[in-house]
Write an enzyme that holds these catalytic residues in place. Structure first.
Site, PDB file in Angstrom:
ATOM      1  N   SER A  30       0.820  -1.204  -0.028  1.00  0.00           N
ATOM      2  CA  SER A  30      -0.021  -0.024  -0.127  1.00  0.00           C
ATOM      3  C   SER A  30       0.821   1.076  -0.064  1.00  0.00           C
ATOM      4  O   SER A  30       0.404   2.385  -0.353  1.00  0.00           O
ATOM      5  CB  SER A  30      -0.773   0.013   1.217  1.00  0.00           C
ATOM      6  OG  SER A  30      -0.275  -0.189   2.325  1.00  0.00           O
ATOM      7  N   ASP A 320      -2.813   8.337   7.847  1.00  0.00           N
ATOM      8  CA  ASP A 320      -3.883   7.559   8.445  1.00  0.00           C
ATOM      9  C   ASP A 320      -3.273   6.612   9.515  1.00  0.00           C
ATOM     10  O   ASP A 320      -1.973   6.779   9.832  1.00  0.00           O
ATOM     11  CB  ASP A 320      -4.838   6.537   7.409  1.00  0.00           C
ATOM     12  CG  ASP A 320      -3.826   5.494   6.610  1.00  0.00           C
ATOM     13  OD1 ASP A 320      -2.691   5.377   6.953  1.00  0.00           O
ATOM     14  OD2 ASP A 320      -4.442   5.319   5.589  1.00  0.00           O
ATOM     15  N   HIS A 323      -0.193   5.133   7.084  1.00  0.00           N
ATOM     16  CA  HIS A 323       0.696   5.435   6.025  1.00  0.00           C
ATOM     17  C   HIS A 323       1.220   6.822   6.208  1.00  0.00           C
ATOM     18  O   HIS A 323       0.495   7.661   6.744  1.00  0.00           O
ATOM     19  CB  HIS A 323      -0.236   5.304   4.888  1.00  0.00           C
ATOM     20  CG  HIS A 323      -0.891   4.250   4.434  1.00  0.00           C
ATOM     21  ND1 HIS A 323      -2.009   3.583   4.794  1.00  0.00           N
ATOM     22  CD2 HIS A 323      -0.001   3.107   3.944  1.00  0.00           C
ATOM     23  CE1 HIS A 323      -2.252   2.202   4.424  1.00  0.00           C
ATOM     24  NE2 HIS A 323      -1.248   1.936   3.950  1.00  0.00           N
TER      25      HIS A 323
END
Length: 366
Positions: A30, A320, A323
């Site tokens: 991600s 978040d 990340h």
């Protein structure tokens, strides 16, 4: 006659030769995903809702698990390379691949096939390499094997995975690996798997390749909120350091044994750790909680329209629970560029150095 012969030769070069661009092929999770998981309809790891992408281009969600750019975006931009689109993007064609490369990164993916199983759908590194082999077949059919080999050998490769293998595998009791291995044997398992994967990529043409190391993943907001005192989880950080050490040794080994391999290890652990420990020194005001959250309701595993945003996104290290923010990614990219001395495709060691990347509060990520 001489003019005719010259024109004939030039036409032969243009029509039969490959005047291919140097592009990137990115494999990751991600931290590098640019939209692949948005096309995995059953995946629980998708960045397809506001406020993801708020500081990138149009401000709409684009698949990046960030408010702006990824580290790979920024490094590629600095090197003058085009940004590769997501492999699963419906507009991907052979011509797009030849002009821009491909990004195979998938949120929740890991070095190990079993990693991230709770997300239902994600692309592991082996699966990403399998998709890359399919891309190679398409390009060979398009331009021929000889030119395709040249295209893939002059490309740049990024491999950036590993954090999910710990956070969404080994450190979670629901996964078999958590009770099958101890810390040392699990890291050895990861390194042995990586050796096979990076050797496979070399056999497929990867010559210029960089592997990203792990940051202090015990300090991400999710790990803090799950701790008893709200502080970084030292065990998780020690695992990251041990993984980085073992992976660095692997990259040195492969660079010395694989033919014509320029393999490098990108380690930004120390600078990220210093940013988290001393955020004010870097212009940040918060390094322990996410900019996008539900306030005191933690952990908020994803950012969504019901989330509350911090007042100044450039002041937060984390976007978040998992990340970094765009501005934090700028600092990470700057450190990797400095450590590894990246050169643009047409730049030599004797060329003037690229100006250092600096933080910018008004960069729109376009």
């Amino acid at each position: 006659m001489k003019l005719t012969l010259t024109l004939t030769i030039l036409l032969a070069v243009v029509i039969g030769g490959c005047n291919c661009k140097i592009v990137q092929f990115i494999f990751g999770d991600s931290l590098s995903d640019v939209g692949n998981n948005n096309f995995l309809s059953k995946s629980l790891a998708r960045a397809n809702l506001p406020w993801y992408g708020i500081d990138f281009g149009s401000g709409l969600p684009n698949g990046r698990f960030c408010n702006g750019r990824t580290v790979a975006d920024i490094i590629g931009d600095e090197m003058g390379l085009p940004r590769p689109p997501a492999y699963l993007d419906q507009s991907l064609t052979e011509d797009v691949i030849l002009s821009n490369g491909v990004n195979f990164a998938s949120g929740g993916g890991g070095i190990l096939n079993e990693t991230g199983g709770l997300f239902i759908q994600r692309l592991s590194l082996y699966k990403q390499i399998e998709l890359f082999q399919g891309v190679q077949a398409l390009i060979r059919e398009k331009i021929g094997s000889k030119d395709a080999n040249k295209f893939f050998q002059q490309a740049r490769y990024v491999v950036a995975l590993g954090s999910n293998d710990f956070i969404n595998n080994y450190l979670m009791p629901v996964y078999r690996d958590s009770w099958t291995y101890n810390d040392k044997s699990f890291i050895q398992y990861l390194v042995d798997t990586q050796r096979s994967q990076l050797t496979l990529l070399h056999s497929l043409g990867a010559r210029e390749l960089m592997v990203f190391g792990l940051g202090p993943m015990g300090c991400i907001p999710l790990q803090r909120v799950l701790s008893t005192d709200g502080q970084c989880q030292d065990k998780t950080n020690q695992l990251a350091l041990a993984f980085n050490k073992a992976t660095n040794e692997l990259i040195v080994e492969l660079a010395n044994t694989l033919a014509n391999a320029s393999y490098k290890f990108g380690d930004a652990y120390d600078v990220v750790n210093d940013v988290i420990t001393n955020p004010g020194n870097y212009g940040f005001s918060n390094s322990d909680s996410p900019c996008c959250s539900f306030g005191k309701i933690r952990p908020a595993l994803t950012c969504n329209p019901a989330s509350t945003l911090c007042s100044d996104r450039s002041k937060y290290v984390f976007w978040d629970e998992y990340h970094p923010s765009d501005r934090a990614n700028q600092l990470i990219a700057k450190e990797l560029i400095k450590k590894l001395g990246f050169l643009k495709p047409n730049q030599t060691d004797a060329s003037p150095p690229t100006p250092a990347l600096g933080p910018s509060s008004d960069d729109d990520g376009q």
